[in-house]
Design an enzyme around this catalytic site. Sequence first.
Site, mmCIF file in Angstrom:
data_model
loop_
_atom_site.group_PDB
_atom_site.id
_atom_site.type_symbol
_atom_site.label_atom_id
_atom_site.label_comp_id
_atom_site.label_asym_id
_atom_site.label_seq_id
_atom_site.Cartn_x
_atom_site.Cartn_y
_atom_site.Cartn_z
ATOM 1 N N SER A 141 5.719 5.065 8.672
ATOM 2 C CA SER A 141 4.962 4.848 7.224
ATOM 3 C C SER A 141 6.237 5.081 6.180
ATOM 4 O O SER A 141 6.849 6.190 6.044
ATOM 5 C CB SER A 141 3.645 5.548 7.216
ATOM 6 O OG SER A 141 2.869 4.927 8.070
ATOM 7 N N ASN A 147 6.077 -1.616 11.110
ATOM 8 C CA ASN A 147 5.209 -1.043 10.110
ATOM 9 C C ASN A 147 5.632 -1.833 9.165
ATOM 10 O O ASN A 147 6.386 -2.784 9.123
ATOM 11 C CB ASN A 147 5.900 0.535 10.040
ATOM 12 C CG ASN A 147 4.455 1.015 9.539
ATOM 13 O OD1 ASN A 147 3.660 1.021 8.608
ATOM 14 N ND2 ASN A 147 4.210 2.530 10.488
ATOM 15 N N PHE A 205 -1.428 8.065 4.228
ATOM 16 C CA PHE A 205 -2.153 8.806 5.322
ATOM 17 C C PHE A 205 -3.399 9.572 5.116
ATOM 18 O O PHE A 205 -3.705 10.683 5.249
ATOM 19 C CB PHE A 205 -1.408 9.728 6.173
ATOM 20 C CG PHE A 205 -0.408 9.143 7.129
ATOM 21 C CD1 PHE A 205 -0.238 7.659 7.422
ATOM 22 C CD2 PHE A 205 0.770 10.029 7.395
ATOM 23 C CE1 PHE A 205 0.755 7.172 7.969
ATOM 24 C CE2 PHE A 205 1.613 9.476 8.240
ATOM 25 C CZ PHE A 205 1.730 8.135 8.626
ATOM 26 N N LYS A 240 6.297 3.803 17.045
ATOM 27 C CA LYS A 240 6.168 2.595 16.068
ATOM 28 C C LYS A 240 7.279 2.818 15.033
ATOM 29 O O LYS A 240 7.228 3.812 14.451
ATOM 30 C CB LYS A 240 4.844 2.715 15.151
ATOM 31 C CG LYS A 240 4.388 1.519 14.437
ATOM 32 C CD LYS A 240 3.031 1.434 13.836
ATOM 33 C CE LYS A 240 2.763 0.197 12.857
ATOM 34 N NZ LYS A 240 1.417 0.105 12.519
ATOM 35 N N ASN A 275 5.058 5.893 3.255
ATOM 36 C CA ASN A 275 4.534 6.751 2.241
ATOM 37 C C ASN A 275 4.086 8.033 2.387
ATOM 38 O O ASN A 275 3.618 8.967 1.724
ATOM 39 C CB ASN A 275 3.083 6.062 1.812
ATOM 40 C CG ASN A 275 3.211 4.476 1.510
ATOM 41 O OD1 ASN A 275 3.932 4.167 0.814
ATOM 42 N ND2 ASN A 275 2.587 3.855 2.289
ATOM 43 N N THR A 276 4.982 8.901 3.194
ATOM 44 C CA THR A 276 4.904 10.259 3.549
ATOM 45 C C THR A 276 6.360 10.595 3.355
ATOM 46 O O THR A 276 7.220 10.309 4.329
ATOM 47 C CB THR A 276 4.410 10.500 4.989
ATOM 48 O OG1 THR A 276 2.939 10.215 4.856
ATOM 49 C CG2 THR A 276 4.393 12.050 5.295
ATOM 50 N N ASN A 317 0.864 -1.241 -0.059
ATOM 51 C CA ASN A 317 -0.101 -0.135 -0.006
ATOM 52 C C ASN A 317 0.767 1.256 0.005
ATOM 53 O O ASN A 317 1.901 1.250 0.612
ATOM 54 C CB ASN A 317 -0.941 -0.085 1.300
ATOM 55 C CG ASN A 317 -0.282 0.719 2.415
ATOM 56 O OD1 ASN A 317 -0.253 1.875 2.476
ATOM 57 N ND2 ASN A 317 0.242 -0.006 3.462
HETATM 58 C C1 LIG Z 1 -3.591 -1.024 3.739
HETATM 59 C C2 LIG Z 1 -2.643 -0.770 5.101
HETATM 60 C C3 LIG Z 1 -2.864 0.455 5.622
HETATM 61 C C4 LIG Z 1 -1.980 0.815 6.707
HETATM 62 N N1 LIG Z 1 -2.043 2.044 7.386
HETATM 63 C C5 LIG Z 1 -1.356 2.302 8.573
HETATM 64 C C6 LIG Z 1 -1.368 3.523 9.026
HETATM 65 O O1 LIG Z 1 -2.123 4.418 8.801
HETATM 66 N N2 LIG Z 1 -0.598 3.810 10.202
HETATM 67 C C7 LIG Z 1 0.349 2.812 10.646
HETATM 68 O O2 LIG Z 1 0.940 2.977 11.603
HETATM 69 N N3 LIG Z 1 0.152 1.531 9.946
HETATM 70 C C8 LIG Z 1 -0.354 1.306 9.058
HETATM 71 N N4 LIG Z 1 -0.238 0.215 8.426
HETATM 72 C C9 LIG Z 1 0.598 -0.989 8.706
HETATM 73 C C10 LIG Z 1 0.232 -1.930 9.716
HETATM 74 O O3 LIG Z 1 -0.612 -1.221 10.698
HETATM 75 C C11 LIG Z 1 0.994 -2.853 10.226
HETATM 76 O O4 LIG Z 1 2.212 -2.206 10.889
HETATM 77 C C12 LIG Z 1 1.636 -3.619 9.010
HETATM 78 O O5 LIG Z 1 0.629 -3.782 7.721
HETATM 79 C C13 LIG Z 1 2.455 -5.188 9.399
HETATM 80 O O6 LIG Z 1 1.202 -6.116 10.067
HETATM 81 P P1 LIG Z 1 0.598 -7.027 8.968
HETATM 82 O O7 LIG Z 1 1.726 -7.948 8.348
HETATM 83 O O8 LIG Z 1 -0.325 -7.858 9.918
HETATM 84 O O9 LIG Z 1 -0.178 -6.277 7.984
HETATM 85 C C14 LIG Z 1 -1.092 -0.078 7.074
HETATM 86 C C15 LIG Z 1 -0.877 -1.384 6.692
HETATM 87 C C16 LIG Z 1 -1.826 -1.752 5.537
HETATM 88 C C17 LIG Z 1 -1.816 -2.987 4.688
#
Ligand SMILES: Cc1cc2nc3c(=O)[nH]c(=O)nc-3n(C[C@H](O)[C@H](O)[C@H](O)COP(=O)(O)O)c2cc1C
Length: 347
Positions: free
Chosen positions: A176, A239, A116, A210, A178-179, A112
């Site tokens: 993240s 993350n 934000f 985080k 993406n910023t 992704n």
């Molecule tokens: C579509 C998507 C959007 C996410 N948005 C955020 C976010 O806004 N803030 C954040 O701290 N992590 C965000 N994450 C990261 C997740 O909170 C997590 O740290 C990461 O996906 C690893 O966990 P997973 O393997 O269970 O997905 C996002 C992940 C995905 C897949």
Amino acid sequence: MPLVGLYENVLRPALFQLDPEAAHELAMGFLRKGLLKANPFADPKLEQTLFGVRFPNPLGLAAGFDKNAVALDHWHLLGFGFVEAGTVTLQAQPGNPKPRMFRLPQDQALVNRLGFNNDGARTVATRLAEARPKIAVGINLGKNRDSAPGDAVRDYREAYRILHPFGNYFVVNVSSPNTPGLRDLQERGPLEEIVRALRAEDADKPLFVKVAPDLEPTALDEVVAVVHETGATGLIATNTTISREGLTAPTTEAGGLSGRPLRERSDEVLRHLYRSCDRHVVLMGVGGILDGDDLYRKISLGAHLCQVYTGWIYGGLQMVPTALARLSRRMETEGIESLEALRGKDA
Ligand SMILES: Cc1cc2nc3c(=O)[nH]c(=O)nc-3n(C[C@H](O)[C@H](O)[C@H](O)COP(=O)(O)O)c2cc1C
């Protein structure tokens, strides 16, 4: 057909035909009405009270799913032990152009680059004021894309002030991908400034940082030093990653990779943090949890709490109770009586 069967056989295949973000919006529509439920699993062995907050079980919904806190009253119906709303930024912002979310089903992964997209701190605070969640709520804070690097501290502080009454814990998200420039805030100087600014507002409110899975051990040690020096509550690891290691079906899409291919790296970071943190530092493990064995491993590597995003998408409605039941059964078989006894056993 029971609800879980209806979801597995009808709804999920239909959702997987849609563009991932459209599927997410549609699923959120059901979720915010409380229409999706799992068969519950409860076990007193899995209950904990940490930093003054009660957790019925150690598996929460990771940040990014309920970014705008629209479904907080219902996440317990899916079996989650807590939920992290956000990332919320001070001002509302649209995020990156679509498409910006991609499924990699062969690898049980997602990429992704949402960037934000969210309604901003004031709107989310209004929603939180009306919510009546039955499980603990964390609030994850980020910086607006258009804010200058020098305004980062202000962004976090102002958003924190607005949302402060509504979170059982808060998260400084500096990880993240993406910023632009956000991850630079993981460096010791800027991170310490942000954490100190929030601690100056309220030193008692639980506060987490985080981190990215792409940090080298020395950079992780700098983050740990900030946590120790500021008295922050703990760390969330991790993350999404900018690495593409472990993918069997390569992708050219830019963004953060989550799910199965992230697992080993997130586990490594968690283990490193467990070994280098003082005992009172609370650790949350997230990244690549697909089932109860992954949950067991994260706790055995040092996590007090865990979170899932991608594994829940692929695992379906019953994912959380099934994982908890597996964790509980393994603990029983191995004679482990509490999460505290399991924690760090294999680190
Ligand atoms: C579509 C998507 C959007 C996410 N948005 C955020 C976010 O806004 N803030 C954040 O701290 N992590 C965000 N994450 C990261 C997740 O909170 C997590 O740290 C990461 O996906 C690893 O966990 P997973 O393997 O269970 O997905 C996002 C992940 C995905 C897949």
